[in-house]
Design a protein around this motif. Structure first.
Motif, PDB file in Angstrom:
ATOM      1  N   VAL A 168       1.846   1.286  29.139  1.00 11.08           N
ATOM      2  CA  VAL A 168       1.512   0.980  27.750  1.00 11.08           C
ATOM      3  C   VAL A 168       0.131   0.340  27.614  1.00 11.08           C
ATOM      4  O   VAL A 168      -0.651   0.712  26.736  1.00 11.08           O
ATOM      5  CB  VAL A 168       2.578   0.043  27.127  1.00 11.08           C
ATOM      6  N   VAL A 169      -0.193  -0.627  28.492  1.00  7.13           N
ATOM      7  CA  VAL A 169      -1.412  -1.424  28.299  1.00  7.13           C
ATOM      8  C   VAL A 169      -2.384  -1.389  29.467  1.00  7.13           C
ATOM      9  O   VAL A 169      -3.428  -2.048  29.423  1.00  7.13           O
ATOM     10  CB  VAL A 169      -1.050  -2.902  27.993  1.00  7.13           C
ATOM     11  N   VAL A 196      -3.286  -9.886  25.067  1.00  5.25           N
ATOM     12  CA  VAL A 196      -2.591  -9.016  24.114  1.00  5.25           C
ATOM     13  C   VAL A 196      -3.053  -9.326  22.683  1.00  5.25           C
ATOM     14  O   VAL A 196      -2.823 -10.422  22.176  1.00  5.25           O
ATOM     15  CB  VAL A 196      -1.058  -9.182  24.213  1.00  5.25           C
ATOM     16  N   GLY A 197      -3.715  -8.358  22.059  1.00  7.24           N
ATOM     17  CA  GLY A 197      -4.094  -8.477  20.659  1.00  7.24           C
ATOM     18  C   GLY A 197      -3.081  -7.774  19.785  1.00  7.24           C
ATOM     19  O   GLY A 197      -2.026  -7.344  20.253  1.00  7.24           O
ATOM     20  N   ARG A 198      -3.423  -7.605  18.517  1.00  9.37           N
ATOM     21  CA  ARG A 198      -2.479  -7.000  17.564  1.00  9.37           C
ATOM     22  C   ARG A 198      -2.120  -5.560  17.952  1.00  9.37           C
ATOM     23  O   ARG A 198      -0.948  -5.167  17.918  1.00  9.37           O
ATOM     24  CB  ARG A 198      -3.066  -7.037  16.150  1.00  9.37           C
ATOM     25  N   ALA A 199      -3.131  -4.770  18.309  1.00  6.69           N
ATOM     26  CA  ALA A 199      -2.868  -3.351  18.626  1.00  6.69           C
ATOM     27  C   ALA A 199      -1.940  -3.217  19.831  1.00  6.69           C
ATOM     28  O   ALA A 199      -0.975  -2.448  19.812  1.00  6.69           O
ATOM     29  CB  ALA A 199      -4.187  -2.621  18.878  1.00  6.69           C
ATOM     30  N   LYS A 200      -2.224  -3.990  20.895  1.00  3.42           N
ATOM     31  CA  LYS A 200      -1.380  -3.916  22.096  1.00  3.42           C
ATOM     32  C   LYS A 200       0.018  -4.457  21.801  1.00  3.42           C
ATOM     33  O   LYS A 200       1.015  -3.947  22.317  1.00  3.42           O
ATOM     34  CB  LYS A 200      -2.026  -4.693  23.246  1.00  3.42           C
ATOM     35  N   ALA A 201       0.096  -5.514  20.970  1.00  2.00           N
ATOM     36  CA  ALA A 201       1.405  -6.080  20.615  1.00  2.00           C
ATOM     37  C   ALA A 201       2.259  -5.037  19.895  1.00  2.00           C
ATOM     38  O   ALA A 201       3.452  -4.890  20.169  1.00  2.00           O
ATOM     39  CB  ALA A 201       1.222  -7.322  19.740  1.00  2.00           C
ATOM     40  N   LEU A 202       1.637  -4.298  18.984  1.00  3.54           N
ATOM     41  CA  LEU A 202       2.381  -3.261  18.256  1.00  3.54           C
ATOM     42  C   LEU A 202       2.857  -2.159  19.194  1.00  3.54           C
ATOM     43  O   LEU A 202       3.991  -1.683  19.090  1.00  3.54           O
ATOM     44  CB  LEU A 202       1.493  -2.667  17.157  1.00  3.54           C
ATOM     45  N   LEU A 203       1.992  -1.754  20.132  1.00  2.82           N
ATOM     46  CA  LEU A 203       2.379  -0.725  21.104  1.00  2.82           C
ATOM     47  C   LEU A 203       3.533  -1.203  21.987  1.00  2.82           C
ATOM     48  O   LEU A 203       4.470  -0.457  22.269  1.00  2.82           O
ATOM     49  CB  LEU A 203       1.183  -0.361  21.984  1.00  2.82           C
ATOM     50  N   LEU A 204       3.453  -2.476  22.415  1.00  2.14           N
ATOM     51  CA  LEU A 204       4.509  -3.033  23.272  1.00  2.14           C
ATOM     52  C   LEU A 204       5.841  -3.097  22.536  1.00  2.14           C
ATOM     53  O   LEU A 204       6.890  -2.768  23.091  1.00  2.14           O
ATOM     54  CB  LEU A 204       4.096  -4.433  23.756  1.00  2.14           C
ATOM     55  N   LEU A 205       5.807  -3.524  21.275  1.00  2.00           N
ATOM     56  CA  LEU A 205       7.051  -3.617  20.502  1.00  2.00           C
ATOM     57  C   LEU A 205       7.603  -2.231  20.184  1.00  2.00           C
ATOM     58  O   LEU A 205       8.808  -2.033  20.151  1.00  2.00           O
ATOM     59  CB  LEU A 205       6.807  -4.412  19.212  1.00  2.00           C
ATOM     60  N   GLN A 206       6.696  -1.278  19.965  1.00  2.00           N
ATOM     61  CA  GLN A 206       7.152   0.092  19.720  1.00  2.00           C
ATOM     62  C   GLN A 206       7.824   0.655  20.965  1.00  2.00           C
ATOM     63  O   GLN A 206       8.817   1.372  20.882  1.00  2.00           O
ATOM     64  CB  GLN A 206       5.965   0.962  19.311  1.00  2.00           C
ATOM     65  N   ARG A 207       7.296   0.299  22.134  1.00  2.00           N
ATOM     66  CA  ARG A 207       7.823   0.820  23.400  1.00  2.00           C
ATOM     67  C   ARG A 207       9.109   0.108  23.823  1.00  2.00           C
ATOM     68  O   ARG A 207      10.078   0.742  24.230  1.00  2.00           O
ATOM     69  CB  ARG A 207       6.730   0.678  24.481  1.00  2.00           C
ATOM     70  N   PHE A 208       9.129  -1.252  23.736  1.00  2.00           N
ATOM     71  CA  PHE A 208      10.273  -2.003  24.280  1.00  2.00           C
ATOM     72  C   PHE A 208      11.262  -2.470  23.206  1.00  2.00           C
ATOM     73  O   PHE A 208      12.414  -2.730  23.522  1.00  2.00           O
ATOM     74  CB  PHE A 208       9.770  -3.205  25.086  1.00  2.00           C
ATOM     75  N   GLY A 209      10.801  -2.629  21.970  1.00  2.00           N
ATOM     76  CA  GLY A 209      11.724  -2.919  20.875  1.00  2.00           C
ATOM     77  C   GLY A 209      12.093  -4.369  20.668  1.00  2.00           C
ATOM     78  O   GLY A 209      12.451  -4.771  19.570  1.00  2.00           O
ATOM     79  N   SER A 210      12.035  -5.192  21.724  1.00  2.00           N
ATOM     80  CA  SER A 210      12.424  -6.597  21.584  1.00  2.00           C
ATOM     81  C   SER A 210      11.721  -7.446  22.635  1.00  2.00           C
ATOM     82  O   SER A 210      11.256  -6.932  23.656  1.00  2.00           O
ATOM     83  CB  SER A 210      13.943  -6.754  21.745  1.00  2.00           C
ATOM     84  N   ILE A 211      11.668  -8.748  22.377  1.00  2.00           N
ATOM     85  CA  ILE A 211      11.093  -9.697  23.340  1.00  2.00           C
ATOM     86  C   ILE A 211      11.906  -9.672  24.634  1.00  2.00           C
ATOM     87  O   ILE A 211      11.352  -9.734  25.735  1.00  2.00           O
ATOM     88  CB  ILE A 211      11.083 -11.130  22.758  1.00  2.00           C
ATOM     89  N   HIS A 212      13.224  -9.581  24.506  1.00  2.00           N
ATOM     90  CA  HIS A 212      14.103  -9.591  25.674  1.00  2.00           C
ATOM     91  C   HIS A 212      13.769  -8.437  26.628  1.00  2.00           C
ATOM     92  O   HIS A 212      13.618  -8.636  27.833  1.00  2.00           O
ATOM     93  CB  HIS A 212      15.565  -9.499  25.225  1.00  2.00           C
ATOM     94  N   LEU A 216      -7.046   8.336  24.027  1.00  2.00           N
ATOM     95  CA  LEU A 216      -5.860   7.687  23.462  1.00  2.00           C
ATOM     96  C   LEU A 216      -4.759   8.706  23.183  1.00  2.00           C
ATOM     97  O   LEU A 216      -3.586   8.481  23.498  1.00  2.00           O
ATOM     98  CB  LEU A 216      -6.269   6.980  22.165  1.00  2.00           C
ATOM     99  N   ILE A 217      -5.136   9.857  22.617  1.00  2.00           N
ATOM    100  CA  ILE A 217      -4.154  10.902  22.316  1.00  2.00           C
ATOM    101  C   ILE A 217      -3.533  11.432  23.609  1.00  2.00           C
ATOM    102  O   ILE A 217      -2.311  11.636  23.684  1.00  2.00           O
ATOM    103  CB  ILE A 217      -4.814  12.042  21.508  1.00  2.00           C
ATOM    104  N   ILE A 218      -4.342  11.606  24.647  1.00  2.00           N
ATOM    105  CA  ILE A 218      -3.827  12.069  25.942  1.00  2.00           C
ATOM    106  C   ILE A 218      -2.819  11.065  26.504  1.00  2.00           C
ATOM    107  O   ILE A 218      -1.757  11.441  27.026  1.00  2.00           O
ATOM    108  CB  ILE A 218      -4.992  12.300  26.931  1.00  2.00           C
ATOM    109  N   GLN A 219      -3.136   9.757  26.390  1.00  2.00           N
ATOM    110  CA  GLN A 219      -2.206   8.715  26.860  1.00  2.00           C
ATOM    111  C   GLN A 219      -0.902   8.757  26.081  1.00  2.00           C
ATOM    112  O   GLN A 219       0.183   8.647  26.656  1.00  2.00           O
ATOM    113  CB  GLN A 219      -2.840   7.330  26.699  1.00  2.00           C
ATOM    114  N   LEU A 220      -0.991   8.927  24.753  1.00  2.00           N
ATOM    115  CA  LEU A 220       0.206   8.953  23.917  1.00  2.00           C
ATOM    116  C   LEU A 220       1.089  10.150  24.263  1.00  2.00           C
ATOM    117  O   LEU A 220       2.312  10.051  24.273  1.00  2.00           O
ATOM    118  CB  LEU A 220      -0.189   8.994  22.435  1.00  2.00           C
TER     119      LEU A 220
END
Length: 209
Positions: free
Chosen positions: A197-198, A168-184, A124-128
């Motif tokens: 990301v996933v 998409v669970g909670r962890a992946k949702a948080l990563l996606l929002l951190q990466r893209f910032g918005s639904i759009h 995980l750290i290597i991916q980050l």
């Protein structure tokens, strides 16, 4: 003290707390990233580029009591860095996980990523770290030594909306929002961006959805 604010981590490097020297986690990171140990990192276990850091909660920490909770709260109150909490979720520590999830995600607004062991934590750290490198290569002309503002906790309604996507669970949702910032931005992301990301399978599910 949170001494992390003054540390600048070059891209492709990880600065690790001295207490992890010789651990399985450190051994698995060696050769994949440039790992440097420091003994004055305070509350943080690993510093990544882009003002992101890892606070790692081991199975032993969970079983031992509430000291790890105090550490997380102190970090959140004292630091402007992006903190990602990695927690060792095993058969022994599973009973404590819901309490940790509530504290980290709902109360502190931080990203929580469960792993089964130190081997998964190292992957995980290597991916980050690779995410940080790709993010920097996209932001051409940006100063790599200037940190970004602390990411705001994801709004509950936004988080729930992303979690409705298959796979998409909670962890992946948080990563996606951190990466893209918005639904759009998430809706308009290319499969290749999502894969970063996933992973490939979930990225295809998101894209199709």
């Amino acid at each position: 003290p949170v001494t992390a604010g003054s540390i600048v981590v070059p891209y492709g490097h990880v600065i690790g707390n001295e207490k992890w020297r010789g651990s399985e986690l450190a051994q698995r990171l060696q050769g994949k990233v440039r790992l440097i140990f420091e003994d004055d990192l305070g509350l943080v276990d690993f510093h990544l580029p882009n003002r992101t850091c890892i606070l790692l909660i081991s199975e032993a920490d969970l079983v031992a009591g509430d000291e790890f909770k105090r550490r997380l709260v102190r970090f959140r109150n004292a630091s402007s860095l992006r903190g990602i909490v990695i927690v060792e979720k095993t058969q022994i520590s599973d009973q404590y996980y819901l309490g940790v999830q509530k504290l980290v995600v709902l109360e502190l607004g931080m990203v929580l990523l469960p792993v089964a062991n130190q081997g998964e934590a190292s992957q995980l750290i290597i991916q980050l770290v690779s995410f940080c490198v790709r993010e920097q290569s996209r932001d051409r002309g940006a100063n790599p030594f200037l940190g970004r503002q602390r990411a705001r906790p994801a709004e509950p309604a936004l988080l729930q909306a992303v979690q409705r996507v298959p796979g998409v669970g909670r962890a992946k949702a948080l990563l996606l929002l951190q990466r893209f910032g918005s639904i759009h931005r998430l809706c308009n992301a290319a499969v290749q961006e999502l894969e970063q990301v996933v992973g490939q399978t979930v990225a295809q599910q998101i894209y199709t959805f």
